[in-house]
Design a protein around this motif. Structure first.
Motif, PDB file in Angstrom:
ATOM      1  N   TYR A  36       0.872  -0.909   0.404  1.00 55.51           N
ATOM      2  CA  TYR A  36       0.119  -0.122   0.043  1.00 55.51           C
ATOM      3  C   TYR A  36       0.371   0.957  -0.064  1.00 55.51           C
ATOM      4  O   TYR A  36       1.582   1.093   0.791  1.00 55.51           O
ATOM      5  CB  TYR A  36      -0.911  -0.066   1.254  1.00 55.51           C
ATOM      6  CG  TYR A  36      -1.965   1.029   1.216  1.00 55.51           C
ATOM      7  CD1 TYR A  36      -3.082   1.081   1.259  1.00 55.51           C
ATOM      8  CD2 TYR A  36      -1.934   1.904   1.299  1.00 55.51           C
ATOM      9  CE1 TYR A  36      -4.449   1.649   1.609  1.00 55.51           C
ATOM     10  CE2 TYR A  36      -2.335   3.401   1.869  1.00 55.51           C
ATOM     11  CZ  TYR A  36      -3.612   3.100   2.419  1.00 55.51           C
ATOM     12  OH  TYR A  36      -4.855   3.610   1.663  1.00 55.51           O
ATOM     13  N   THR A  88      -1.461  -3.447  -8.792  1.00 50.54           N
ATOM     14  CA  THR A  88      -2.694  -3.394  -8.393  1.00 50.54           C
ATOM     15  C   THR A  88      -3.136  -1.941  -7.765  1.00 50.54           C
ATOM     16  O   THR A  88      -2.352  -1.347  -7.525  1.00 50.54           O
ATOM     17  CB  THR A  88      -3.335  -4.349  -7.324  1.00 50.54           C
ATOM     18  OG1 THR A  88      -2.483  -3.901  -5.897  1.00 50.54           O
ATOM     19  CG2 THR A  88      -2.936  -5.778  -7.869  1.00 50.54           C
ATOM     20  N   ILE A  91      -3.473  -2.449  -1.719  1.00 54.15           N
ATOM     21  CA  ILE A  91      -4.046  -3.476  -0.895  1.00 54.15           C
ATOM     22  C   ILE A  91      -4.385  -3.052   0.160  1.00 54.15           C
ATOM     23  O   ILE A  91      -3.270  -2.451   1.524  1.00 54.15           O
ATOM     24  CB  ILE A  91      -3.342  -5.106  -1.527  1.00 54.15           C
ATOM     25  CG1 ILE A  91      -3.137  -5.166  -2.771  1.00 54.15           C
ATOM     26  CG2 ILE A  91      -3.836  -5.732  -0.256  1.00 54.15           C
ATOM     27  CD1 ILE A  91      -1.652  -6.182  -3.040  1.00 54.15           C
ATOM     28  N   ASP A 111      -9.019  -4.210  -1.767  1.00 50.34           N
ATOM     29  CA  ASP A 111      -8.254  -3.030  -2.560  1.00 50.34           C
ATOM     30  C   ASP A 111      -8.682  -1.689  -2.427  1.00 50.34           C
ATOM     31  O   ASP A 111     -10.202  -1.564  -1.782  1.00 50.34           O
ATOM     32  CB  ASP A 111      -7.436  -2.801  -3.912  1.00 50.34           C
ATOM     33  CG  ASP A 111      -8.959  -2.994  -4.594  1.00 50.34           C
ATOM     34  OD1 ASP A 111      -9.842  -2.687  -4.761  1.00 50.34           O
ATOM     35  OD2 ASP A 111      -8.872  -4.020  -6.154  1.00 50.34           O
TER      36      ASP A 111
END
Length: 389
Positions: A36, A88, A91, A111
């Motif tokens: 993150y 991504t 998270i 997420d």
């Protein structure tokens, strides 16, 4: 109080906040790690961006999912090998499903885009395994899931309330407790004892509960740090692992807390400088460190000071639970001699014999546990060995 011995540190590049060992037999060498990172819209992407969950918008929440394999036969100081990375949204949490679904291992992921992602573990010719998207669910607008679990999970919130729900009547809650004074960050039911529940909070306390009587907790243990995640040991029913943010990670013995309603005993505590520990997990692999010839004592952190393991394959002793004649794991090693024992210490390092036992606690005869932690600011994934049960 005993400490944990660091086996390996991996730079995750972005700040790490979630780590999960796969619980499925045959796949327990796999470890997922989520990151993150906050970045201002006018900043370039990269590990130099500012970290921390407390910073407000406007921010871009970046994330990356890593999949690692623990190499059971690797006699080096780097038993964790990266097999996949996937960019991504940031998270927030992730959990492996405890049973295969349609023949595959599934990883659920919450997420910062406000979605719940399901990823399926597939075979890969190049790396052996890889996670691929299966489905996703968008939550309500302006809604983020900070934690998720599979089927047996319960509910907590930043309002400091602990609530229990009956899935047969989702509109009603069975109980509400105000025993925590700040936000409830982590909840986990014991997989070994039906009515035992552990909760952790920003108030820096871990509470143990009997769900048949939620008026008062069985035990209240202060841990000197906000409790972001807690994990029961997969085999030893009384051991609880906690990620305590600025206070590092701790291992608690909850035996007397459950039987005599006493404060849990802290067996191990390790603080990482300039970091916040957010993710912790026990490995399902039974870990038997092999004994090396006399060397310097095990270091608290790996690095330049780690003993040289070159040629270690010639010096390995037996698994802790076997001898030269009856080794069930086929290590074929010779026991340490008395002279070797007298002349110094030996490094219990990542050269190890591991075995993937079934779910039976009786099979878990090893006093050694393998665990992983991950932390903010130093963007590090740590692999640890801990002796005790």
């Amino acid at each position: 109080m005993t400490g944990a011995c660091a086996l390996q540190t991996v730079d995750t590049e972005l700040t790490a906040d979630a780590v999960e060992w796969c619980p499925l037999r045959g796949l327990r060498h796999l470890l997922a790690c989520g990151t993150y990172q906050l970045r201002r819209a006018d900043e370039p992407a990269g590990p130099q961006s500012e970290g921390g969950m407390e910073v407000e918008e406007p921010q871009i929440r970046l994330g990356r999912l890593f999949l690692y394999s623990f190499n059971e036969n690797n006699n080096s100081t780097h038993p964790l090998v990266e097999v996949q990375r996937k960019d991504t949204s940031a998270i927030l949490d992730m959990k492996w499903c405890h049973i295969p679904v349609a023949g595959h291992a599934l990883l659920g992921l919450a997420d910062a885009s406000g979605s719940i992602q399901l990823l399926r573990l597939a075979e890969s010719e190049k790396s052996g395994h890889m996670l691929e998207p299966l489905s996703s669910l968008a939550l309500e607008q302006q809604c983020l899931a900070l934690s998720l679990d599979w089927s047996t999970g319960k509910t907590g919130g930043d309002d400091g309330l602990l609530r229990g729900w009956d899935t047969r009547a989702p509109g009603r809650f069975l109980f509400t407790s105000k025993r925590h004074s700040m936000g409830v960050c982590s909840i986990q039911s014991s997989p070994h004892q039906e009515h035992v529940l552990a909760t952790g909070s920003y108030d820096e306390h871990i509470l143990l509960w009997d769900t048949r009587n939620m008026k008062q907790p069985l035990a209240d243990t202060p841990v000197q740090g906000g409790v972001w995640r807690i994990k029961w040991h997969p085999f030893h029913h009384h051991l609880l692992l906690a990620a305590c943010m600025h206070s590092g990670f701790k291992i608690l013995n909850c035996q007397k807390a459950m039987e005599e309603k006493q404060e849990a005993t802290i067996l191990a505590s390790h603080t990482l400088p300039n970091s916040l520990v957010y993710g912790v997990d026990w490995s399902w692999l039974l870990f038997h460190p092999l004994q090396l010839a006399p060397s310097r004592p095990c270091p608290s952190n790996l690095g330049a000071e780690t003993a040289d393991l070159k040629g270690a394959s010639e010096l390995l002793g037996p698994c802790r639970e076997c001898t030269e004649d009856n080794c069930g794991e086929g290590c074929g090693a010779k026991p340490l001699t008395e002279d070797m024992r007298k002349n110094g210490t030996w490094l219990q390092a990542a050269a190890a014999a591991t075995r993937d036992c079934g779910l039976s606690p009786e099979a878990a005869d090893s006093a050694f546990s393998l665990l992983a932690t991950c932390s903010f600011y130093d963007h590090a994934l740590h692999l640890w060995e801990w002796e005790g049960n």
